[in-house]
Design an enzyme around this catalytic site. Sequence first.
Site, mmCIF file in Angstrom:
data_model
loop_
_atom_site.group_PDB
_atom_site.id
_atom_site.type_symbol
_atom_site.label_atom_id
_atom_site.label_comp_id
_atom_site.label_asym_id
_atom_site.label_seq_id
_atom_site.Cartn_x
_atom_site.Cartn_y
_atom_site.Cartn_z
ATOM 1 N N TYR A 117 0.845 -1.199 0.000
ATOM 2 C CA TYR A 117 0.000 0.000 0.000
ATOM 3 C C TYR A 117 0.877 1.244 0.000
ATOM 4 C CZ TYR A 117 -4.185 -2.600 1.475
ATOM 5 O OH TYR A 117 -5.254 -3.447 1.542
ATOM 6 N N TYR A 156 -0.552 -9.743 1.070
ATOM 7 C CA TYR A 156 0.522 -9.082 1.824
ATOM 8 C C TYR A 156 0.606 -9.632 3.243
ATOM 9 C CZ TYR A 156 -3.287 -5.977 3.493
ATOM 10 O OH TYR A 156 -4.442 -5.464 4.024
ATOM 11 N N ARG A 166 -2.525 -11.794 4.286
ATOM 12 C CA ARG A 166 -3.901 -11.521 3.882
ATOM 13 C C ARG A 166 -4.138 -12.041 2.475
ATOM 14 N NH1 ARG A 166 -7.432 -8.116 5.240
ATOM 15 N NH2 ARG A 166 -8.634 -9.981 4.898
ATOM 16 N N HIS A 169 -7.178 -8.655 -1.716
ATOM 17 C CA HIS A 169 -8.518 -8.083 -1.511
ATOM 18 C C HIS A 169 -8.536 -6.623 -1.917
ATOM 19 C CE1 HIS A 169 -6.225 -7.295 2.182
ATOM 20 N NE2 HIS A 169 -6.855 -6.130 2.180
ATOM 21 N N HIS A 171 -10.593 -3.159 -0.675
ATOM 22 C CA HIS A 171 -11.485 -2.589 0.333
ATOM 23 C C HIS A 171 -12.576 -1.778 -0.358
ATOM 24 C CE1 HIS A 171 -8.806 -3.377 3.851
ATOM 25 N NE2 HIS A 171 -7.854 -3.322 2.927
HETATM 26 FE FE LIG Z 1 -5.984 -4.409 3.090
#
Ligand SMILES: [Fe+3]
Lengths: 250, 177
Positions: A117, A156, A166, A169, A171
Amino acid sequence: MNETAAPLPTQAQISAEIAAAPSGRSEPALGFAPYRSSLLRFPTKDLRQADPEGAELLAPVFGQHDVDPLEADLTIQAGGEPLGERILLTGRVLDGDGRPVRHQLVEIWQANASGRYIHQRDQHPAPIDPNFTGVGRCLTDADGNYSFTTIKPGPYPWQNHRNAWRPAHVHFSLFGTDFTQRLVTQMYFPGDQLFALDPIYQSITDPAARERLVATYEHDLSQHEWLLGYRWDIVLTGSHATPLEGEDHA
Amino acid sequence: MPERTPGQTVGPFFHYALPYDGDRELMPVGTGIRLHGIVYDGAGEPVPDALLEIRQADAAGVVPQVPGSLLRNGVFTGWGRSSTDLAGEYWFSTVEPGSVDGGAPFFAVTVFARGLLDRLFTRIYLPNPPADRLLASLDHEDQARMIATREKDGSLRFDLHLQGDNQSIFLTYPGHQ
Ligand SMILES: [Fe+3]
């Protein structure tokens, strides 16, 4: 910082806790021990039943001046093409009675193709993509359809436990027509091998309910020599406002 | 009936996506009142990665249904969004809501945070509320947990406790589980 605290639990411990959780919850348990950050952040006292009134009956309204149509394409926000698999994410936003949620705001954010991110607190040593910010917005159309062009995010690692990853995905943040329909959730990709291991996904203990967070690959949405298409429909809770006869905000 | 989509946590990385310039300024700073407070976890520690949204009537008791919340072009839209800072504090610049249909005035609130698996709803009532059905159903301590405090500078203070002895009152509505 908590880094010097007790050693992180293993995946085997977390998986055992997930397996031991009571099944059949179609909403996430607010407190779900395998997701360690939830332990001090969920209300332990029962929620109070309220009859919605006043401002609770009306969601905020967003208009064409609020959202630039270009914000729905996450592949054109920087100087060049981001790395990764280009994809189309589309679907409908419906209320609990199956009515389309029209002209309403949809916001998304996601990691880049490497699972990173653009956020100061993301310290995963995967490359930042200078051509990808990972943020998008759009308004649904008159049938409740939304559509984003983006790239497929990578999985990640996170600090919940040893070797915690995770599933990939996106959000999503959604509004209905009624303030009580507000929803923030995450969309997943079909066939992810990390589903069984992820305490956030597994916090919904009814398998059919959590599968509603998984998009479907739809070949007819894919575009020749350009991108792969995924469909994901979103259903909010019911609206409480009594619709007026012949009401149409279109 | 279609089956509804479950929620998931807002996670730790929403800051570059959901906050935007003017998100908490329903009124330009200095022209309205300040509604502010701190979000605490069950250990009494501030929560630096929470996000609050409010929905409210204007001073005359009309809930605006006009666009412009993202643009903030001088139009009062009755909706705003504030992330908490490193000290767990949120704030809004807004007006005190008026009574809608004779009810006690309140700000409707949604709460999101890393670690919070689904959104929470609550209300922030103005000080000295008139008779209200929800407040009447609560004991005196719980009533106080839903009412903002007037600070000396005229601002409204409302702290949120996600958990603990002093836990805030969170709401569920018909059709929610
Ligand atoms: Fe996330």
